[in-house]
Design a protein around this motif. Structure first.
Motif, mmCIF file in Angstrom:
data_model
loop_
_atom_site.group_PDB
_atom_site.id
_atom_site.type_symbol
_atom_site.label_atom_id
_atom_site.label_comp_id
_atom_site.label_asym_id
_atom_site.label_seq_id
_atom_site.Cartn_x
_atom_site.Cartn_y
_atom_site.Cartn_z
ATOM 1 N N ASP A 92 10.658 36.498 -43.006
ATOM 2 C CA ASP A 92 10.701 36.040 -44.399
ATOM 3 C C ASP A 92 9.480 36.524 -45.194
ATOM 4 N N ASP A 93 9.682 36.633 -46.517
ATOM 5 C CA ASP A 93 8.557 36.970 -47.395
ATOM 6 C C ASP A 93 7.554 35.825 -47.427
ATOM 7 N N TRP A 94 6.298 36.153 -47.635
ATOM 8 C CA TRP A 94 5.276 35.142 -47.847
ATOM 9 C C TRP A 94 5.355 34.689 -49.309
ATOM 10 N N GLU A 95 5.061 33.399 -49.544
ATOM 11 C CA GLU A 95 5.147 32.843 -50.893
ATOM 12 C C GLU A 95 3.763 32.663 -51.506
ATOM 13 N N GLU A 96 3.646 32.978 -52.789
ATOM 14 C CA GLU A 96 2.387 32.825 -53.516
ATOM 15 C C GLU A 96 2.213 31.372 -53.948
ATOM 16 N N ARG A 97 1.076 30.762 -53.609
ATOM 17 C CA ARG A 97 0.815 29.368 -53.963
ATOM 18 C C ARG A 97 -0.647 29.183 -54.371
ATOM 19 N N LYS A 98 -0.900 28.147 -55.185
ATOM 20 C CA LYS A 98 -2.259 27.778 -55.540
ATOM 21 C C LYS A 98 -2.842 26.895 -54.446
ATOM 22 N N LEU A 99 -4.159 26.883 -54.339
ATOM 23 C CA LEU A 99 -4.818 26.048 -53.339
ATOM 24 C C LEU A 99 -4.447 24.585 -53.523
ATOM 25 N N GLY A 100 -4.309 24.137 -54.790
ATOM 26 C CA GLY A 100 -3.968 22.739 -55.051
ATOM 27 C C GLY A 100 -2.613 22.338 -54.505
ATOM 28 N N ASP A 101 -1.717 23.335 -54.320
ATOM 29 C CA ASP A 101 -0.406 23.033 -53.757
ATOM 30 C C ASP A 101 -0.476 22.778 -52.261
ATOM 31 N N LEU A 102 -1.574 23.182 -51.643
ATOM 32 C CA LEU A 102 -1.688 23.107 -50.184
ATOM 33 C C LEU A 102 -2.641 22.022 -49.705
ATOM 34 N N SER A 103 -3.390 21.405 -50.626
ATOM 35 C CA SER A 103 -4.347 20.376 -50.228
ATOM 36 C C SER A 103 -4.202 19.155 -51.130
ATOM 37 N N GLN A 104 -4.519 17.984 -50.560
ATOM 38 C CA GLN A 104 -4.371 16.740 -51.318
ATOM 39 C C GLN A 104 -5.510 16.561 -52.314
ATOM 40 N N ASP A 105 -6.740 16.850 -51.908
ATOM 41 C CA ASP A 105 -7.900 16.651 -52.774
ATOM 42 C C ASP A 105 -8.868 17.814 -52.633
ATOM 43 N N THR A 106 -9.537 18.126 -53.712
ATOM 44 C CA THR A 106 -10.619 19.105 -53.683
ATOM 45 C C THR A 106 -11.835 18.453 -54.311
ATOM 46 N N ILE A 107 -12.887 18.285 -53.517
ATOM 47 C CA ILE A 107 -14.085 17.598 -54.009
ATOM 48 C C ILE A 107 -15.311 18.475 -53.800
ATOM 49 N N GLY A 108 -16.349 18.219 -54.604
ATOM 50 C CA GLY A 108 -17.612 18.924 -54.444
ATOM 51 C C GLY A 108 -18.679 17.992 -53.932
ATOM 52 N N GLY A 109 -19.749 18.578 -53.405
ATOM 53 C CA GLY A 109 -20.855 17.763 -52.921
ATOM 54 C C GLY A 109 -21.705 17.273 -54.066
ATOM 55 N N GLY A 110 -22.675 16.452 -53.753
ATOM 56 C CA GLY A 110 -23.554 15.920 -54.784
ATOM 57 C C GLY A 110 -24.838 15.389 -54.178
ATOM 58 N N THR A 111 -25.791 15.061 -55.028
ATOM 59 C CA THR A 111 -27.064 14.506 -54.580
ATOM 60 C C THR A 111 -27.009 12.989 -54.652
ATOM 61 N N PRO A 112 -27.322 12.298 -53.546
ATOM 62 C CA PRO A 112 -27.283 10.825 -53.570
ATOM 63 C C PRO A 112 -28.286 10.261 -54.578
ATOM 64 N N LYS A 113 -27.962 9.139 -55.158
ATOM 65 C CA LYS A 113 -28.887 8.466 -56.073
ATOM 66 C C LYS A 113 -30.139 8.034 -55.316
ATOM 67 N N THR A 114 -31.259 8.107 -56.001
ATOM 68 C CA THR A 114 -32.518 7.716 -55.355
ATOM 69 C C THR A 114 -32.560 6.235 -55.026
ATOM 70 N N SER A 115 -31.665 5.477 -55.636
ATOM 71 C CA SER A 115 -31.630 4.036 -55.349
ATOM 72 C C SER A 115 -30.956 3.728 -54.003
ATOM 73 N N VAL A 116 -30.263 4.729 -53.447
ATOM 74 C CA VAL A 116 -29.598 4.521 -52.156
ATOM 75 C C VAL A 116 -30.590 4.870 -51.066
ATOM 76 N N THR A 117 -31.296 3.864 -50.563
ATOM 77 C CA THR A 117 -32.413 4.095 -49.646
ATOM 78 C C THR A 117 -31.970 4.710 -48.316
ATOM 79 N N GLU A 118 -30.709 4.477 -47.938
ATOM 80 C CA GLU A 118 -30.237 5.014 -46.661
ATOM 81 C C GLU A 118 -30.341 6.540 -46.623
ATOM 82 N N PHE A 119 -30.264 7.187 -47.789
ATOM 83 C CA PHE A 119 -30.294 8.652 -47.846
ATOM 84 C C PHE A 119 -31.727 9.191 -47.988
ATOM 85 N N TRP A 120 -32.652 8.361 -48.407
ATOM 86 C CA TRP A 120 -33.974 8.870 -48.785
ATOM 87 C C TRP A 120 -35.114 8.364 -47.910
#
Length: 249
Positions: free
Chosen positions: A219-247
């Motif tokens: 069969d032919d391969w089908e063209e799809r967007k990444l969003g069609d293949l994954s439930q969520d796409t998230i980016g990383g971030g810097t924890p707040k300085t108030s969260v002492t567990e991280f700092w």
């Protein structure tokens, strides 16, 4: 009072081959080998040259990256050691060694030292001992270009065993290095094989099937967007300085 280990009281390594019990002796490089500087090759570089120019790139890649010369300007003999004297900041060539395995093939470039072991010094032992030795690396501050001098190299002090023990140690490390080189070649071949498969097992631009496929798939391969293949796409971030567990630890 803490017990002083025998290897501290006596100048011997922790692990030794059977039959060797004598202390190792402290010697300067000038006592176990002769030193000479290489010569400039810029005017004699040729793609069709007969001789390999031993420069820092050649040594740091263990002979993979080569330049050639029409002239044998500074001959290196079998069992001599090429030693890199000059390197750019944060470079990885400084103090690297390359053991010469053939006659009439290698010519020593400038900023590379030629080390000729004396008759009572095993070349592979000295090659292994000198390579990136901590003494030489102390001169690299990571900021300015490192240039080791003849004086600094010749006054390098290390412990040396008898010639017989040097031979045993040299042969042992040669066997290890040969095994590593063999596996490295296999790894390089596998990487090239994977690269080829990646090119052939995914469709090229504008095509819907790859050049190479497993049996039973048509069969032919089908063209799809990444969003069609994954439930969520998230980016990383810097924890707040108030969260002492991280700092705090």
């Amino acid at each position: 009072m803490a017990k002083i280990d025998d290897s501290v009281k006596k100048k011997v390594p922790e692990l030794r081959f059977k039959g060797f019990t004598d202390d190792w002796e402290e010697r300067k490089l000038i006592e176990v080998a002769d030193y000479r500087n290489g010569k400039a090759h810029e005017k004699d570089i040729s793609e069709a040259g007969d001789y390999i120019v031993v420069n820092s790139k050649f040594v740091s890649t263990n002979g993979l990256v080569k330049k050639y010369s029409d002239e044998m300007i500074a001959p290196l003999s079998k069992n001599e050691i090429a030693f890199v004297l000059s390197d750019v900041p944060n470079g990885r060539a400084i103090a690297r060694t390359f053991l010469i395995s053939e006659e009439n093939k290698y010519s020593l470039n400038q900023r590379i030292a030629g080390i000729t072991p004396h008759a009572d010094t095993n070349s592979y032992f000295l090659h292994s001992l000198m390579n990136r030795n901590h003494y030489f690396l102390r001169f690299d501050d990571g900021v300015s270009q490192t240039n080791l001098s003849k004086k600094e190299v010749e006054k390098w002090v290390e412990l040396y065993p008898s010639y017989g023990e040097q031979q045993k140690i040299g042969s042992f490390f040669k066997q290890l290095d040969d095994t590593i080189a063999l596996h490295q070649r296999k790894l390089d071949l596998l990487k090239e094989q994977k690269k080829g498969y990646l090119q052939k097992m995914f469709p090229k631009n504008g095509e819907k099937v790859p050049e190479l496929r497993f049996a039973g798939f048509a069969d032919d391969w089908e063209e799809r967007k990444l969003g069609d293949l994954s439930q969520d796409t998230i980016g990383g971030g810097t924890p707040k300085t108030s969260v002492t567990e991280f700092w705090n630890g």
